[in-house]
Design a protein around this motif. Structure first.
Motif, PDB file in Angstrom:
ATOM      1  N   LEU A  10     -31.628  53.095  16.394  1.00  8.38           N
ATOM      2  CA  LEU A  10     -30.869  54.208  16.950  1.00  8.38           C
ATOM      3  C   LEU A  10     -30.238  54.930  15.767  1.00  8.38           C
ATOM      4  O   LEU A  10     -29.415  54.361  15.061  1.00  8.38           O
ATOM      5  N   HIS A  11     -30.665  56.167  15.524  1.00  5.82           N
ATOM      6  CA  HIS A  11     -30.211  56.920  14.363  1.00  5.82           C
ATOM      7  C   HIS A  11     -29.453  58.155  14.811  1.00  5.82           C
ATOM      8  O   HIS A  11     -29.964  58.951  15.602  1.00  5.82           O
ATOM      9  N   PHE A  12     -28.231  58.312  14.303  1.00  7.17           N
ATOM     10  CA  PHE A  12     -27.424  59.500  14.559  1.00  7.17           C
ATOM     11  C   PHE A  12     -27.358  60.292  13.259  1.00  7.17           C
ATOM     12  O   PHE A  12     -26.927  59.753  12.237  1.00  7.17           O
ATOM     13  N   ALA A  13     -27.772  61.548  13.276  1.00  5.69           N
ATOM     14  CA  ALA A  13     -27.629  62.445  12.133  1.00  5.69           C
ATOM     15  C   ALA A  13     -26.729  63.576  12.614  1.00  5.69           C
ATOM     16  O   ALA A  13     -27.167  64.433  13.373  1.00  5.69           O
ATOM     17  N   CYS A  14     -25.474  63.540  12.212  1.00  5.44           N
ATOM     18  CA  CYS A  14     -24.500  64.474  12.776  1.00  5.44           C
ATOM     19  C   CYS A  14     -23.279  64.558  11.858  1.00  5.44           C
ATOM     20  O   CYS A  14     -23.290  64.029  10.758  1.00  5.44           O
ATOM     21  N   HIS A  15     -22.248  65.203  12.344  1.00  5.05           N
ATOM     22  CA  HIS A  15     -20.993  65.273  11.613  1.00  5.05           C
ATOM     23  C   HIS A  15     -20.038  64.223  12.177  1.00  5.05           C
ATOM     24  O   HIS A  15     -20.021  63.971  13.377  1.00  5.05           O
ATOM     25  N   GLY A  16     -19.253  63.636  11.291  1.00  6.67           N
ATOM     26  CA  GLY A  16     -18.299  62.626  11.718  1.00  6.67           C
ATOM     27  C   GLY A  16     -16.894  62.945  11.262  1.00  6.67           C
ATOM     28  O   GLY A  16     -16.688  63.585  10.228  1.00  6.67           O
ATOM     29  N   GLN A  29     -20.039  64.234  16.154  1.00 12.11           N
ATOM     30  CA  GLN A  29     -20.336  65.447  16.908  1.00 12.11           C
ATOM     31  C   GLN A  29     -21.780  65.409  17.380  1.00 12.11           C
ATOM     32  O   GLN A  29     -22.699  65.453  16.576  1.00 12.11           O
ATOM     33  N   LEU A  30     -21.967  65.300  18.699  1.00  7.23           N
ATOM     34  CA  LEU A  30     -23.296  65.415  19.276  1.00  7.23           C
ATOM     35  C   LEU A  30     -23.557  66.905  19.517  1.00  7.23           C
ATOM     36  O   LEU A  30     -22.706  67.743  19.229  1.00  7.23           O
ATOM     37  N   SER A  31     -24.682  67.264  20.079  1.00  7.86           N
ATOM     38  CA  SER A  31     -25.007  68.686  20.214  1.00  7.86           C
ATOM     39  C   SER A  31     -23.965  69.466  20.997  1.00  7.86           C
ATOM     40  O   SER A  31     -23.650  70.600  20.656  1.00  7.86           O
ATOM     41  N   ASP A  32     -23.406  68.877  22.047  1.00  7.40           N
ATOM     42  CA  ASP A  32     -22.457  69.640  22.866  1.00  7.40           C
ATOM     43  C   ASP A  32     -21.168  68.897  23.184  1.00  7.40           C
ATOM     44  O   ASP A  32     -20.375  69.342  23.997  1.00  7.40           O
ATOM     45  N   SER A  33     -20.940  67.757  22.542  1.00  8.17           N
ATOM     46  CA  SER A  33     -19.720  67.001  22.817  1.00  8.17           C
ATOM     47  C   SER A  33     -19.448  66.007  21.689  1.00  8.17           C
ATOM     48  O   SER A  33     -20.266  65.824  20.799  1.00  8.17           O
ATOM     49  N   LEU A  34     -18.294  65.381  21.785  1.00  7.73           N
ATOM     50  CA  LEU A  34     -17.925  64.340  20.830  1.00  7.73           C
ATOM     51  C   LEU A  34     -18.173  62.973  21.446  1.00  7.73           C
ATOM     52  O   LEU A  34     -17.984  62.785  22.653  1.00  7.73           O
ATOM     53  N   LEU A  35     -18.578  62.016  20.626  1.00  7.21           N
ATOM     54  CA  LEU A  35     -18.731  60.632  21.059  1.00  7.21           C
ATOM     55  C   LEU A  35     -17.821  59.793  20.181  1.00  7.21           C
ATOM     56  O   LEU A  35     -17.809  59.941  18.957  1.00  7.21           O
ATOM     57  N   ARG A  36     -17.035  58.916  20.819  1.00 11.60           N
ATOM     58  CA  ARG A  36     -16.076  58.070  20.110  1.00 11.60           C
ATOM     59  C   ARG A  36     -16.411  56.593  20.346  1.00 11.60           C
ATOM     60  O   ARG A  36     -16.955  56.242  21.390  1.00 11.60           O
TER      61      ARG A  36
END
Length: 155
Positions: A10-16, A29-36
């Motif tokens: 499972l790979h996340f490429a995003c802003h943290g 930061q996912l495409s349209d929301s934040l995940l915590r």
């Protein structure tokens, strides 16, 4: 087959972003929301196939103290019993983050019977030698058994 619908990477490429007062509220930061980390309730301890999770984002592996415990993405995934967790401890350069991941996966998947830790160490060395004035190579942390390996499906 029992495991055909399960994932192993499972790979996340995003802003943290890191929340110093509440590490479990740090977000990616996912495409349209934040995940915590506090949004997730995972337990892979009873699974025969436990995933490798790579959060390729600034502060993805950073942990900190909350009121009663240590918190952050690394703690969340280690507690969930993933096989491997990789993330960056501080801000990373976007292009080098991409190159780090690409180099790591190439070493991991194209080298026969290589331990994940060895592929990780070789990747750090490659990026450090190529970009000696940038600390992105050093930002990444690996949480895994030192001899853990990827099992590739038979063709």
């Amino acid at each position: 087959e029992e495991n055909q619908n399960q994932f192993s990477i499972l790979h996340f490429a995003c802003h943290g972003m890191f929340n110093t007062t509440s590490p479990d509220d740090s977000a990616i930061q996912l495409s349209d929301s934040l995940l915590r980390p506090s949004d997730m309730y995972l337990d892979f301890s009873h699974k025969s196939l436990r995933p490798m999770v790579f959060i390729n984002a600034c502060h993805g592996a950073r942990v900190g103290f909350s009121l009663t415990q240590i918190g952050g993405w690394a703690k969340q995934f280690v507690d969930a019993k993933v096989a491997v967790f990789i993330g960056a401890m501080w801000e990373v350069d976007d292009e080098l983050a991409f190159e780090f991941a690409q180099t790591f996966y190439t070493k991991l998947l194209k080298t026969d019977d290589i331990a994940i830790a060895e592929a990780f160490q070789q990747t750090r060395k490659t990026i450090r030698e190529k970009y000696p004035n940038n600390s992105t190579w050093l930002a990444y942390s690996l949480y895994a058994h030192p001899e853990a390996r990827i099992i590739q499906p038979a063709n």
